[in-house]
Design an enzyme around this catalytic site. Structure first.
Site, PDB file in Angstrom:
ATOM      1  N   TYR A 149       0.654  -1.320   0.006  1.00  0.00           N
ATOM      2  CA  TYR A 149       0.253  -0.011  -0.035  1.00  0.00           C
ATOM      3  C   TYR A 149       0.896   1.371  -0.036  1.00  0.00           C
ATOM      4  CZ  TYR A 149      -4.335  -2.812   0.140  1.00  0.00           C
ATOM      5  OH  TYR A 149      -5.190  -3.781  -0.280  1.00  0.00           O
ATOM      6  N   ASP A 195      -8.360   5.428  -4.373  1.00  0.00           N
ATOM      7  CA  ASP A 195      -7.621   6.863  -4.746  1.00  0.00           C
ATOM      8  C   ASP A 195      -8.500   7.892  -4.479  1.00  0.00           C
ATOM      9  OD1 ASP A 195      -8.335   5.942  -8.083  1.00  0.00           O
ATOM     10  OD2 ASP A 195      -9.179   7.716  -7.051  1.00  0.00           O
ATOM     11  N   HIS A 225     -14.642   0.593  -0.719  1.00  0.00           N
ATOM     12  CA  HIS A 225     -13.372  -0.273  -0.356  1.00  0.00           C
ATOM     13  C   HIS A 225     -12.494   0.476   0.426  1.00  0.00           C
ATOM     14  CE1 HIS A 225     -14.678  -3.139  -3.930  1.00  0.00           C
ATOM     15  NE2 HIS A 225     -15.486  -3.438  -3.083  1.00  0.00           N
ATOM     16  N   THR A 230     -15.573  -0.471 -14.400  1.00  0.00           N
ATOM     17  CA  THR A 230     -15.398  -1.710 -13.611  1.00  0.00           C
ATOM     18  C   THR A 230     -15.626  -2.949 -14.145  1.00  0.00           C
ATOM     19  OG1 THR A 230     -15.988  -2.764 -11.384  1.00  0.00           O
ATOM     20  CG2 THR A 230     -17.759  -1.475 -12.593  1.00  0.00           C
ATOM     21  N   SER A 231     -14.838  -4.153 -13.868  1.00  0.00           N
ATOM     22  CA  SER A 231     -14.969  -5.668 -14.652  1.00  0.00           C
ATOM     23  C   SER A 231     -16.228  -6.002 -14.030  1.00  0.00           C
ATOM     24  CB  SER A 231     -13.787  -6.185 -14.497  1.00  0.00           C
ATOM     25  OG  SER A 231     -13.514  -6.478 -13.138  1.00  0.00           O
ATOM     26  N   ASN A 269     -17.654   1.422 -20.185  1.00  0.00           N
ATOM     27  CA  ASN A 269     -16.333   0.795 -19.982  1.00  0.00           C
ATOM     28  C   ASN A 269     -15.668   0.638 -21.165  1.00  0.00           C
ATOM     29  OD1 ASN A 269     -15.413  -0.470 -17.657  1.00  0.00           O
ATOM     30  ND2 ASN A 269     -15.511  -2.162 -18.624  1.00  0.00           N
ATOM     31  N   ALA A 312     -12.850   5.943 -20.787  1.00  0.00           N
ATOM     32  CA  ALA A 312     -13.609   6.626 -19.810  1.00  0.00           C
ATOM     33  C   ALA A 312     -13.465   8.231 -20.149  1.00  0.00           C
ATOM     34  CB  ALA A 312     -13.502   6.741 -18.391  1.00  0.00           C
TER      35      ALA A 312
HETATM   36  C1  BV8 Z   1     -17.853  -9.193   0.905  1.00  0.00           C
HETATM   37  C2  BV8 Z   1      -9.027  -3.776  -1.810  1.00  0.00           C
HETATM   38  C3  BV8 Z   1     -19.461  -9.773   2.545  1.00  0.00           C
HETATM   39  C4  BV8 Z   1      -8.589  -2.565  -1.985  1.00  0.00           C
HETATM   40  C5  BV8 Z   1     -10.664  -4.910  -3.126  1.00  0.00           C
HETATM   41  C6  BV8 Z   1     -21.005 -12.707  -3.761  1.00  0.00           C
HETATM   42  C7  BV8 Z   1     -21.741 -11.846  -2.747  1.00  0.00           C
HETATM   43  C8  BV8 Z   1     -20.885 -11.342  -1.848  1.00  0.00           C
HETATM   44  C9  BV8 Z   1     -19.459 -11.470  -1.620  1.00  0.00           C
HETATM   45  C10 BV8 Z   1     -18.754 -12.483  -2.602  1.00  0.00           C
HETATM   46  C11 BV8 Z   1     -19.692 -13.015  -3.707  1.00  0.00           C
HETATM   47  N1  BV8 Z   1     -18.654 -13.862  -4.176  1.00  0.00           N
HETATM   48  C12 BV8 Z   1     -17.543 -13.596  -3.583  1.00  0.00           C
HETATM   49  C13 BV8 Z   1     -17.544 -12.858  -2.904  1.00  0.00           C
HETATM   50  C14 BV8 Z   1     -16.375 -12.536  -1.976  1.00  0.00           C
HETATM   51  C15 BV8 Z   1     -15.482 -11.331  -2.471  1.00  0.00           C
HETATM   52  C16 BV8 Z   1     -15.509 -11.388  -4.165  1.00  0.00           C
HETATM   53  O1  BV8 Z   1     -16.579 -10.713  -4.596  1.00  0.00           O
HETATM   54  N2  BV8 Z   1     -14.846 -12.201  -4.708  1.00  0.00           N
HETATM   55  C17 BV8 Z   1     -14.627 -12.010  -6.122  1.00  0.00           C
HETATM   56  C18 BV8 Z   1     -12.866 -12.224  -6.392  1.00  0.00           C
HETATM   57  C19 BV8 Z   1     -15.420 -13.142  -6.708  1.00  0.00           C
HETATM   58  N3  BV8 Z   1     -16.093 -10.175  -2.044  1.00  0.00           N
HETATM   59  C20 BV8 Z   1     -15.676  -9.704  -0.911  1.00  0.00           C
HETATM   60  O2  BV8 Z   1     -14.815 -10.359  -0.156  1.00  0.00           O
HETATM   61  C21 BV8 Z   1     -16.192  -8.360  -0.468  1.00  0.00           C
HETATM   62  N4  BV8 Z   1     -16.829  -8.314   0.918  1.00  0.00           N
HETATM   63  O3  BV8 Z   1     -18.364  -9.823   0.028  1.00  0.00           O
HETATM   64  O4  BV8 Z   1     -18.200  -9.235   2.362  1.00  0.00           O
HETATM   65  C22 BV8 Z   1     -20.711  -8.935   2.667  1.00  0.00           C
HETATM   66  C23 BV8 Z   1     -21.082  -8.308   1.534  1.00  0.00           C
HETATM   67  C24 BV8 Z   1     -22.020  -7.508   1.408  1.00  0.00           C
HETATM   68  C25 BV8 Z   1     -22.757  -7.274   2.730  1.00  0.00           C
HETATM   69  C26 BV8 Z   1     -22.339  -7.791   3.910  1.00  0.00           C
HETATM   70  C27 BV8 Z   1     -21.150  -8.901   3.859  1.00  0.00           C
HETATM   71  C28 BV8 Z   1     -14.876  -7.313  -0.406  1.00  0.00           C
HETATM   72  C29 BV8 Z   1     -14.701  -6.710  -1.644  1.00  0.00           C
HETATM   73  C30 BV8 Z   1     -13.311  -5.816  -1.593  1.00  0.00           C
HETATM   74  C31 BV8 Z   1     -12.371  -6.305  -1.797  1.00  0.00           C
HETATM   75  N5  BV8 Z   1     -11.116  -5.167  -1.949  1.00  0.00           N
HETATM   76  N6  BV8 Z   1      -9.429  -4.353  -3.021  1.00  0.00           N
HETATM   77  C32 BV8 Z   1      -7.623  -2.280  -3.060  1.00  0.00           C
HETATM   78  O5  BV8 Z   1      -6.403  -2.844  -2.740  1.00  0.00           O
HETATM   79  O6  BV8 Z   1      -7.639  -1.617  -3.943  1.00  0.00           O
HETATM   80  S1  BV8 Z   1     -11.331  -5.533  -4.455  1.00  0.00           S
HETATM   81  C33 BV8 Z   1     -10.492  -4.756  -6.084  1.00  0.00           C
HETATM   82  O7  BV8 Z   1     -11.414  -5.252  -6.968  1.00  0.00           O
HETATM   83  C34 BV8 Z   1     -10.412  -3.286  -5.714  1.00  0.00           C
HETATM   84  O8  BV8 Z   1     -11.117  -2.716  -4.709  1.00  0.00           O
HETATM   85  C35 BV8 Z   1     -11.241  -2.893  -7.041  1.00  0.00           C
HETATM   86  O9  BV8 Z   1     -11.751  -1.706  -7.167  1.00  0.00           O
HETATM   87  C36 BV8 Z   1     -12.318  -3.878  -7.075  1.00  0.00           C
HETATM   88  C37 BV8 Z   1     -12.944  -4.212  -8.407  1.00  0.00           C
HETATM   89  O10 BV8 Z   1     -11.989  -4.071  -9.601  1.00  0.00           O
HETATM   90  P1  BV8 Z   1     -12.323  -3.081 -10.649  1.00  0.00           P
HETATM   91  O11 BV8 Z   1     -12.403  -1.821 -10.120  1.00  0.00           O
HETATM   92  O12 BV8 Z   1     -13.707  -3.600 -11.450  1.00  0.00           O
HETATM   93  O13 BV8 Z   1     -11.161  -3.345 -11.541  1.00  0.00           O
HETATM   94  P2  BV8 Z   1     -10.658  -4.218 -12.682  1.00  0.00           P
HETATM   95  O14 BV8 Z   1      -9.242  -4.378 -12.851  1.00  0.00           O
HETATM   96  O15 BV8 Z   1     -11.273  -5.483 -12.361  1.00  0.00           O
HETATM   97  O16 BV8 Z   1     -11.650  -3.648 -13.869  1.00  0.00           O
HETATM   98  C38 BV8 Z   1     -11.205  -2.597 -14.510  1.00  0.00           C
HETATM   99  C39 BV8 Z   1     -12.284  -2.288 -15.755  1.00  0.00           C
HETATM  100  O17 BV8 Z   1     -11.935  -0.880 -16.353  1.00  0.00           O
HETATM  101  C40 BV8 Z   1     -12.229  -3.460 -16.942  1.00  0.00           C
HETATM  102  O18 BV8 Z   1     -13.447  -3.749 -17.136  1.00  0.00           O
HETATM  103  C41 BV8 Z   1     -11.375  -2.623 -17.873  1.00  0.00           C
HETATM  104  O19 BV8 Z   1     -12.064  -2.846 -19.260  1.00  0.00           O
HETATM  105  C42 BV8 Z   1     -11.803  -1.139 -17.723  1.00  0.00           C
HETATM  106  N7  BV8 Z   1     -11.018  -0.040 -18.220  1.00  0.00           N
HETATM  107  C43 BV8 Z   1      -9.534  -0.181 -18.363  1.00  0.00           C
HETATM  108  N8  BV8 Z   1      -9.154   1.011 -18.745  1.00  0.00           N
HETATM  109  C44 BV8 Z   1     -10.311   1.817 -19.088  1.00  0.00           C
HETATM  110  C45 BV8 Z   1     -11.608   0.910 -18.583  1.00  0.00           C
HETATM  111  N9  BV8 Z   1     -12.668   1.465 -18.630  1.00  0.00           N
HETATM  112  C46 BV8 Z   1     -12.905   2.921 -19.125  1.00  0.00           C
HETATM  113  N10 BV8 Z   1     -11.586   3.574 -19.735  1.00  0.00           N
HETATM  114  C47 BV8 Z   1     -10.650   3.106 -19.352  1.00  0.00           C
HETATM  115  N11 BV8 Z   1      -9.538   4.032 -19.815  1.00  0.00           N
END
Ligand code: BV8
Length: 235
Positions: A59, A99, A114, A182-183, A208, A226
Protein backbone atom coordinates in the site's frame (compact mmCIF):
# COMPACT_ATOMS: atom_id res chain seq x y z
CA UNK A 1 -27.96 11.77 -20.70
CA UNK A 2 -31.15 9.74 -21.21
CA UNK A 3 -34.33 11.74 -20.90
CA UNK A 4 -35.76 9.40 -18.27
CA UNK A 5 -38.02 11.26 -15.83
CA UNK A 6 -36.18 12.37 -12.73
CA UNK A 7 -37.97 10.21 -10.18
CA UNK A 8 -34.92 9.63 -8.02
CA UNK A 9 -31.16 10.16 -7.69
CA UNK A 10 -28.48 9.29 -10.18
CA UNK A 11 -26.31 6.56 -8.66
CA UNK A 12 -22.86 6.11 -10.15
CA UNK A 13 -20.49 3.20 -9.43
CA UNK A 14 -16.87 3.58 -10.49
CA UNK A 15 -13.98 1.15 -10.61
CA UNK A 16 -10.29 1.19 -11.42
CA UNK A 17 -10.92 1.83 -15.14
CA UNK A 18 -11.94 5.44 -14.48
CA UNK A 19 -8.48 6.16 -13.04
CA UNK A 20 -6.51 4.24 -15.69
CA UNK A 21 -5.99 7.29 -17.93
CA UNK A 22 -4.73 9.18 -14.90
CA UNK A 23 -1.87 6.68 -14.75
CA UNK A 24 -3.14 4.28 -12.05
CA UNK A 25 -3.17 0.56 -12.82
CA UNK A 26 -6.34 -1.48 -12.90
CA UNK A 27 -6.47 -4.91 -11.31
CA UNK A 28 -7.50 -7.42 -13.97
CA UNK A 29 -6.41 -5.91 -17.25
CA UNK A 30 -3.28 -7.32 -18.86
CA UNK A 31 -0.39 -6.21 -16.64
CA UNK A 32 -2.83 -5.20 -13.90
CA UNK A 33 -2.11 -5.25 -10.16
CA UNK A 34 -3.29 -8.81 -9.59
CA UNK A 35 -0.98 -10.04 -12.35
CA UNK A 36 1.99 -8.78 -10.33
CA UNK A 37 1.01 -9.67 -6.77
CA UNK A 38 -1.13 -12.38 -5.23
CA UNK A 39 -4.29 -10.78 -3.84
CA UNK A 40 -4.45 -13.36 -1.04
CA UNK A 41 -1.09 -12.05 0.20
CA UNK A 42 -1.91 -8.31 0.20
CA UNK A 43 -5.71 -7.81 0.10
CA UNK A 44 -7.00 -10.20 2.79
CA UNK A 45 -6.93 -10.02 6.62
CA UNK A 46 -5.14 -13.38 6.62
CA UNK A 47 -2.40 -11.96 4.39
CA UNK A 48 -1.99 -9.00 6.75
CA UNK A 49 -1.73 -11.25 9.78
CA UNK A 50 0.79 -13.47 7.95
CA UNK A 51 3.07 -10.66 6.75
CA UNK A 52 2.03 -7.11 7.78
CA UNK A 53 5.26 -5.61 6.42
CA UNK A 54 4.55 -7.01 2.92
CA UNK A 55 1.04 -5.54 3.00
CA UNK A 56 2.28 -2.16 4.30
CA UNK A 57 4.87 -2.12 1.46
CA UNK A 58 2.15 -2.92 -1.11
CA UNK A 59 0.00 0.00 0.00
CA UNK A 60 2.96 2.35 0.54
CA UNK A 61 4.01 1.68 -3.06
CA UNK A 62 0.49 2.52 -4.27
CA UNK A 63 0.43 5.70 -2.13
CA UNK A 64 3.72 6.79 -3.69
CA UNK A 65 2.23 6.13 -7.13
CA UNK A 66 -0.92 8.09 -6.33
CA UNK A 67 1.01 11.05 -4.89
CA UNK A 68 3.33 11.51 -7.87
CA UNK A 69 2.83 14.82 -9.64
CA UNK A 70 1.64 13.41 -12.96
CA UNK A 71 -1.25 11.48 -11.41
CA UNK A 72 -4.17 13.90 -11.66
CA UNK A 73 -7.94 13.59 -12.06
CA UNK A 74 -8.91 13.10 -15.71
CA UNK A 75 -11.80 14.30 -17.88
CA UNK A 76 -14.03 11.48 -16.62
CA UNK A 77 -13.57 12.39 -12.94
CA UNK A 78 -14.16 16.05 -13.83
CA UNK A 79 -17.33 15.29 -15.82
CA UNK A 80 -18.83 13.46 -12.81
CA UNK A 81 -17.97 16.39 -10.53
CA UNK A 82 -19.74 18.75 -12.98
CA UNK A 83 -22.77 16.46 -13.07
CA UNK A 84 -23.00 16.55 -9.28
CA UNK A 85 -22.74 20.36 -9.27
CA UNK A 86 -25.49 20.66 -11.91
CA UNK A 87 -27.89 18.14 -10.33
CA UNK A 88 -27.53 19.46 -6.76
CA UNK A 89 -27.61 16.62 -4.25
CA UNK A 90 -29.23 14.18 -6.65
CA UNK A 91 -25.99 12.42 -7.57
CA UNK A 92 -24.65 9.66 -5.32
CA UNK A 93 -21.17 8.50 -6.32
CA UNK A 94 -19.99 5.14 -4.98
CA UNK A 95 -16.44 4.19 -5.84
CA UNK A 96 -14.62 0.89 -5.46
CA UNK A 97 -11.42 2.89 -5.88
CA UNK A 98 -9.23 3.82 -2.95
CA UNK A 99 -7.54 6.73 -4.75
CA UNK A 100 -8.62 10.33 -4.10
CA UNK A 101 -9.04 11.43 -7.71
CA UNK A 102 -12.82 11.93 -7.45
CA UNK A 103 -12.31 14.27 -4.47
CA UNK A 104 -9.54 16.15 -6.26
CA UNK A 105 -11.86 16.57 -9.27
CA UNK A 106 -14.46 18.19 -6.98
CA UNK A 107 -16.91 15.36 -6.21
CA UNK A 108 -18.43 15.76 -2.74
CA UNK A 109 -21.23 13.17 -2.44
CA UNK A 110 -18.81 10.28 -2.58
CA UNK A 111 -18.62 6.95 -0.77
CA UNK A 112 -15.45 4.84 -0.86
CA UNK A 113 -16.99 1.38 -0.35
CA UNK A 114 -13.55 -0.30 -0.38
CA UNK A 115 -11.86 2.31 1.82
CA UNK A 116 -9.22 4.95 1.13
CA UNK A 117 -5.51 4.59 0.35
CA UNK A 118 -4.62 7.85 2.11
CA UNK A 119 -6.17 6.81 5.44
CA UNK A 120 -5.14 4.26 8.09
CA UNK A 121 -7.23 2.60 10.79
CA UNK A 122 -6.37 1.41 14.29
CA UNK A 123 -7.29 -2.25 14.81
CA UNK A 124 -7.66 -1.49 18.53
CA UNK A 125 -10.20 1.33 18.53
CA UNK A 126 -11.24 1.52 14.83
CA UNK A 127 -10.35 5.23 14.64
CA UNK A 128 -9.44 6.38 11.12
CA UNK A 129 -6.68 8.95 10.56
CA UNK A 130 -5.02 10.54 7.56
CA UNK A 131 -1.99 8.51 6.47
CA UNK A 132 1.42 10.12 7.06
CA UNK A 133 4.73 8.94 5.63
CA UNK A 134 6.13 8.36 9.11
CA UNK A 135 3.32 5.95 10.08
CA UNK A 136 4.79 2.47 10.28
CA UNK A 137 3.17 -0.71 11.56
CA UNK A 138 4.84 -0.13 14.95
CA UNK A 139 3.24 3.33 15.30
CA UNK A 140 1.15 3.97 18.42
CA UNK A 141 -2.49 5.00 17.88
CA UNK A 142 -3.03 8.66 18.95
CA UNK A 143 -6.51 7.77 20.25
CA UNK A 144 -6.17 4.54 22.20
CA UNK A 145 -2.38 4.42 22.58
CA UNK A 146 -2.17 0.87 21.25
CA UNK A 147 1.22 0.28 19.58
CA UNK A 148 1.46 -1.57 16.23
CA UNK A 149 -2.27 -1.62 15.49
CA UNK A 150 -2.41 0.62 12.43
CA UNK A 151 -3.58 -0.98 9.15
CA UNK A 152 -4.54 0.47 5.79
CA UNK A 153 -8.14 1.81 5.88
CA UNK A 154 -8.97 -0.52 3.01
CA UNK A 155 -11.67 -3.21 2.70
CA UNK A 156 -10.00 -6.54 1.97
CA UNK A 157 -11.58 -9.66 0.54
CA UNK A 158 -13.79 -11.27 3.15
CA UNK A 159 -14.39 -7.93 4.90
CA UNK A 160 -17.66 -6.03 4.76
CA UNK A 161 -17.63 -3.04 2.39
CA UNK A 162 -18.37 0.40 3.84
CA UNK A 163 -21.70 2.22 3.53
CA UNK A 164 -23.76 -0.75 2.41
CA UNK A 165 -27.01 0.55 3.96
CA UNK A 166 -26.72 3.94 2.28
CA UNK A 167 -25.83 2.25 -1.00
CA UNK A 168 -28.81 -0.13 -0.83
CA UNK A 169 -31.15 2.78 -0.12
CA UNK A 170 -29.79 4.79 -3.06
CA UNK A 171 -30.03 1.81 -5.42
CA UNK A 172 -33.65 1.27 -4.44
CA UNK A 173 -34.57 4.91 -5.15
CA UNK A 174 -32.44 5.70 -8.18
CA UNK A 175 -33.76 6.82 -11.58
CA UNK A 176 -30.45 6.22 -13.32
CA UNK A 177 -27.64 3.75 -12.45
CA UNK A 178 -24.31 4.25 -14.20
CA UNK A 179 -21.42 1.81 -13.88
CA UNK A 180 -18.07 3.17 -15.06
CA UNK A 181 -14.67 1.46 -15.43
CA UNK A 182 -15.32 -1.78 -13.56
CA UNK A 183 -15.01 -5.40 -14.70
CA UNK A 184 -18.01 -6.43 -12.60
CA UNK A 185 -15.93 -9.12 -10.90
CA UNK A 186 -16.08 -8.15 -7.25
CA UNK A 187 -19.20 -8.44 -5.11
CA UNK A 188 -21.29 -6.90 -3.72
CA UNK A 189 -20.54 -4.02 -6.15
CA UNK A 190 -20.93 -6.33 -9.16
CA UNK A 191 -24.45 -7.12 -7.97
CA UNK A 192 -25.69 -3.50 -7.80
CA UNK A 193 -27.11 -3.50 -11.35
CA UNK A 194 -29.18 -6.62 -10.58
CA UNK A 195 -30.47 -4.88 -7.43
CA UNK A 196 -31.55 -1.85 -9.48
CA UNK A 197 -33.09 -3.98 -12.21
CA UNK A 198 -35.02 -5.95 -9.58
CA UNK A 199 -37.00 -2.76 -9.02
CA UNK A 200 -37.23 -2.21 -12.78
CA UNK A 201 -37.77 1.58 -12.50
CA UNK A 202 -34.34 2.95 -13.39
CA UNK A 203 -32.34 3.23 -16.57
CA UNK A 204 -29.07 1.30 -16.27
CA UNK A 205 -25.97 2.02 -18.34
CA UNK A 206 -22.41 0.69 -18.37
CA UNK A 207 -19.57 2.89 -19.64
CA UNK A 208 -16.44 0.78 -19.95
CA UNK A 209 -13.51 -0.04 -22.21
CA UNK A 210 -15.02 -3.46 -22.84
CA UNK A 211 -18.13 -5.38 -21.86
CA UNK A 212 -17.96 -6.29 -18.15
CA UNK A 213 -19.03 -9.60 -16.64
CA UNK A 214 -22.41 -8.05 -15.92
CA UNK A 215 -22.86 -6.34 -19.30
CA UNK A 216 -26.00 -8.29 -20.23
CA UNK A 217 -27.85 -6.85 -17.22
CA UNK A 218 -27.52 -3.24 -18.37
CA UNK A 219 -30.14 -1.61 -20.61
CA UNK A 220 -27.47 0.43 -22.33
CA UNK A 221 -23.74 -0.03 -22.91
CA UNK A 222 -21.26 2.57 -24.13
CA UNK A 223 -17.79 1.22 -24.82
CA UNK A 224 -14.64 3.33 -25.01
CA UNK A 225 -12.09 5.07 -22.82
CA UNK A 226 -13.64 6.83 -19.83
CA UNK A 227 -12.15 10.23 -20.69
CA UNK A 228 -14.14 10.14 -23.94
CA UNK A 229 -17.37 8.26 -23.17
CA UNK A 230 -18.10 9.74 -19.71
CA UNK A 231 -18.04 13.47 -20.65
CA UNK A 232 -19.91 12.64 -23.86
CA UNK A 233 -22.61 10.85 -21.85
CA UNK A 234 -23.08 13.25 -18.94
CA UNK A 235 -22.44 16.68 -20.45
C1 BV8 B 1 -17.81 -9.13 1.06
C2 BV8 B 1 -8.93 -3.82 -1.85
C3 BV8 B 1 -19.43 -9.90 2.62
C4 BV8 B 1 -8.65 -2.42 -1.96
C5 BV8 B 1 -10.59 -4.98 -3.08
C6 BV8 B 1 -21.04 -12.83 -3.60
C7 BV8 B 1 -21.62 -11.94 -2.68
C8 BV8 B 1 -20.85 -11.32 -1.71
C9 BV8 B 1 -19.47 -11.56 -1.67
C10 BV8 B 1 -18.89 -12.42 -2.58
C11 BV8 B 1 -19.66 -13.06 -3.54
N1 BV8 B 1 -18.84 -13.85 -4.27
C12 BV8 B 1 -17.57 -13.71 -3.83
C13 BV8 B 1 -17.56 -12.88 -2.79
C14 BV8 B 1 -16.37 -12.52 -2.02
C15 BV8 B 1 -15.56 -11.37 -2.61
C16 BV8 B 1 -15.56 -11.32 -4.11
O1 BV8 B 1 -16.34 -10.61 -4.73
N2 BV8 B 1 -14.64 -12.05 -4.72
C17 BV8 B 1 -14.51 -12.02 -6.16
C18 BV8 B 1 -13.04 -12.09 -6.54
C19 BV8 B 1 -15.33 -13.14 -6.74
N3 BV8 B 1 -16.07 -10.10 -2.11
C20 BV8 B 1 -15.63 -9.65 -0.92
O2 BV8 B 1 -14.88 -10.29 -0.19
C21 BV8 B 1 -16.13 -8.29 -0.46
N4 BV8 B 1 -16.70 -8.43 0.87
O3 BV8 B 1 -18.37 -9.69 0.16
O4 BV8 B 1 -18.23 -9.14 2.39
C22 BV8 B 1 -20.57 -8.97 2.66
C23 BV8 B 1 -21.01 -8.33 1.52
C24 BV8 B 1 -22.10 -7.48 1.58
C25 BV8 B 1 -22.73 -7.26 2.78
C26 BV8 B 1 -22.28 -7.91 3.93
C27 BV8 B 1 -21.21 -8.76 3.86
C28 BV8 B 1 -15.00 -7.28 -0.35
C29 BV8 B 1 -14.57 -6.85 -1.72
C30 BV8 B 1 -13.50 -5.75 -1.63
C31 BV8 B 1 -12.16 -6.36 -1.81
N5 BV8 B 1 -11.13 -5.31 -1.94
N6 BV8 B 1 -9.48 -4.28 -3.09
C32 BV8 B 1 -7.50 -2.25 -2.90
O5 BV8 B 1 -6.40 -2.79 -2.64
O6 BV8 B 1 -7.71 -1.54 -3.89
S1 BV8 B 1 -11.27 -5.49 -4.53
C33 BV8 B 1 -10.54 -4.78 -5.88
O7 BV8 B 1 -11.41 -5.10 -6.98
C34 BV8 B 1 -10.48 -3.28 -5.84
O8 BV8 B 1 -11.13 -2.71 -4.74
C35 BV8 B 1 -11.24 -2.91 -7.11
O9 BV8 B 1 -11.83 -1.68 -7.01
C36 BV8 B 1 -12.22 -4.00 -7.16
C37 BV8 B 1 -13.00 -4.14 -8.42
O10 BV8 B 1 -12.10 -4.13 -9.52
P1 BV8 B 1 -12.37 -3.08 -10.70
O11 BV8 B 1 -12.41 -1.72 -10.11
O12 BV8 B 1 -13.56 -3.51 -11.48
O13 BV8 B 1 -11.05 -3.20 -11.55
P2 BV8 B 1 -10.71 -4.29 -12.67
O14 BV8 B 1 -9.25 -4.20 -12.95
O15 BV8 B 1 -11.28 -5.61 -12.28
O16 BV8 B 1 -11.52 -3.79 -13.95
C38 BV8 B 1 -11.17 -2.56 -14.56
C39 BV8 B 1 -12.17 -2.32 -15.68
O17 BV8 B 1 -11.90 -1.05 -16.26
C40 BV8 B 1 -12.09 -3.34 -16.81
O18 BV8 B 1 -13.40 -3.76 -17.16
C41 BV8 B 1 -11.47 -2.56 -17.98
O19 BV8 B 1 -11.98 -2.96 -19.23
C42 BV8 B 1 -11.91 -1.16 -17.67
N7 BV8 B 1 -11.01 -0.12 -18.18
C43 BV8 B 1 -9.66 -0.17 -18.28
N8 BV8 B 1 -9.21 1.00 -18.77
C44 BV8 B 1 -10.29 1.79 -18.99
C45 BV8 B 1 -11.44 1.08 -18.61
N9 BV8 B 1 -12.69 1.59 -18.71
C46 BV8 B 1 -12.79 2.85 -19.20
N10 BV8 B 1 -11.73 3.60 -19.58
C47 BV8 B 1 -10.48 3.10 -19.50
N11 BV8 B 1 -9.43 3.87 -19.88
Amino acid sequence: MPTTPRTGPIVILTGAGISKESGLDTFRDVGGIWSRVNLEDVATPEGFRRDPALVQRFYNDRRRGLLTADVQPNAAHEALARLEAEWDDEVFLVTQNIDDLHERAGSRTLLHMHGELLKVRCEGCDCVVEWRADLGPEHTCDDCGRPGGLRPHVVWFGEIPLGMEAIADALDRCALFMSIGTSGTVYPAAGFVAEVERFGRAHTVELNMEASHGASMFRESVLGPATQVVPAYVD
